[in-house]
Write an enzyme that holds these catalytic residues in place. Structure first.
Site, PDB file in Angstrom:
ATOM      1  N   HIS A 187      60.275  43.342  38.353  1.00  0.00           N
ATOM      2  CA  HIS A 187      59.619  43.766  37.117  1.00  0.00           C
ATOM      3  C   HIS A 187      58.128  43.439  37.198  1.00  0.00           C
ATOM      4  CE1 HIS A 187      58.321  43.718  32.915  1.00  0.00           C
ATOM      5  NE2 HIS A 187      59.275  44.603  32.725  1.00  0.00           N
ATOM      6  N   ASP A 339      58.964  41.844  27.423  1.00  0.00           N
ATOM      7  CA  ASP A 339      58.888  43.224  27.916  1.00  0.00           C
ATOM      8  C   ASP A 339      60.205  43.649  28.565  1.00  0.00           C
ATOM      9  OD1 ASP A 339      56.302  43.691  27.088  1.00  0.00           O
ATOM     10  OD2 ASP A 339      55.383  43.163  29.014  1.00  0.00           O
TER      11      ASP A 339
END
Length: 395
Positions: A187, A339
């Site tokens: 990520h 996120d």
């Protein structure tokens, strides 16, 4: 191609998950191995660890596991005493969870309020505790969020298996609509946070020594029996390292090593300890060790790296042995956690496409199972999920 193109976290503005609030908000179960909070918790922690065949398989496990645990307990107790009398992993997990949920409440009002629940494997709070707390809080939508960035059947896999067993034990199989965040080692937010930590570590060296620093990315080792079954862990650790190196534009030499081997089985290498000895023999003076698979400080960083390996390095004539800081409550990392969950909720996928791919040599019938209730927006066959499956793959 960017990491966002291949990760199962891409935003989807039209996803039903982003447009429909769930009664009671969203519960986020933060799963990890855990660590003894006090010195009295050390032996029970070790007994549970060495009894678990999903993380380490021993001959005559009931007897040998107990023997190893009770024999190691006094030594391990001293190690925890030297770092403050217990593991700080619960403290850091709670701090990360609180900050993550504050951010999520602002980012995603439709799925708010967001509440986190800690589920450790070998010490409390256990998965049973997390599930009962969610039920008491009126949670109906739940996300199983591994705190291991890189997938392994022994870590994330066993934590999920334990979570589903806990649901059965507590009679809460049908209490929540679930989805799973099963890996996030590439990520962009996590990679950026880890890259910043590496840069902070390099800044600890004098300017005229910095180019001579070898960067050693150290991850927790696993028994080779796990790897031989086809476990993805080494590949996922290497993928994280590759992303971090690219993000920094690292010019220093680097390598991947593995630490924390224990018990009479063969472990994944090269061993961090052995590599330190070999580097010292060839005259390497400056090494920055980076805990690439750990997101907070605990015994593997505070004791094994900071004390045991640092003393070994200095004894062998390696004065410039330093560690990059753990992510802990680094704001950039807290943003990344939020996120990851936000993008997962918006995407509407039940899990990454890799999750149901069992290792070729897997013999555990429970592995890669899913709960009885997947979140409605994540139900396989839904049009939005089909579209997501066509455009968003696992790493």
């Amino acid at each position: 191609m960017t990491p966002s193109d291949v990760l199962p976290f891409r935003r989807s503005a039209t996803s039903p998950a982003a447009n429909a609030a769930h009664a009671g908000g969203t519960g986020i179960v933060m799963m990890n191995l855990g660590g003894p909070k006090t010195l009295d918790d050390v032996e029970p922690f070790l007994l549970r660890l060495f009894a678990d065949r999903e993380i380490i398989q021993l001959p005559f496990q009931d007897w040998l596991g107990k023997f190893i645990a009770t024999r190691r307990a006094p030594k391990v107790r001293k190690l925890y005493d030297a770092i403050g009398g217990g593991s700080p992993i619960l403290k850091w997990t709670e701090a990360q969870g609180e900050a993550m949920c504050r951010r999520l409440d602002e980012m995603s009002p439709a799925t708010a309020p967001h509440k986190f629940y800690v589920a450790f494997r070998y010490t409390n709070p256990f998965a049973d505790d997390a599930l009962r707390a969610m039920k008491a809080d009126g949670i109906t939508r739940a996300v199983a969020f591994t705190q291991y960035p890189q997938w392994s059947c022994s870590t994330t896999g066993s934590s999920l298996n334990d979570l589903w067993r806990a649901a059965a034990r507590t009679g809460l199989e049908d209490a929540f609509e679930w989805s799973i965040i099963d890996r996030w080692g590439e990520h962009p937010g996590f990679v950026s946070s880890m890259a910043s930590a590496v840069e902070d570590g390099l800044d600890e060296f004098a300017a005229d020594e910095r180019d001579d620093v070898l960067v050693m990315f150290s991850a927790h080792s696993l028994p080779l029996s796990v790897i031989d079954r086809g476990d993805a862990y080494p590949a996922e650790v290497s993928a994280t390292v590759s992303r971090v190196v690219q993000t920094i534009g690292l010019r220093n030499p680097y390598m991947v090593t593995y630490q924390s081997e224990v018990g009479p089985v063969r472990w994944l290498g090269p061993s961090t300890e052995t590599v330190i000895e070999q580097l010292a023999q060839r005259g390497q003076k400056n090494v920055l060790v980076v805990p690439i698979a750990f997101t907070s400080d605990h015994i593997e960083t505070l004791s094994e790296l900071d004390i045991e390996y640092a003393e070994l390095a200095h004894k062998l004539g390696m004065p410039g042995f330093k560690r990059a800081p753990a992510l802990n409550a680094r704001p950039e990392f807290l943003d990344a956690l939020a996120d990851i969950v936000h993008e997962h909720l918006q995407a509407g996928a039940p899990h990454s496409t890799q999750y149901r791919q069992r290792c070729p040599g897997c013999l555990n019938a429970a592995c890669r199972s899913v709960p009885s209730r997947l979140a409605a927006a994540c139900a396989p066959g839904a049009e939005d999920v089909q579209a997501m499956a066509e455009t968003v793959g696992a790493r």
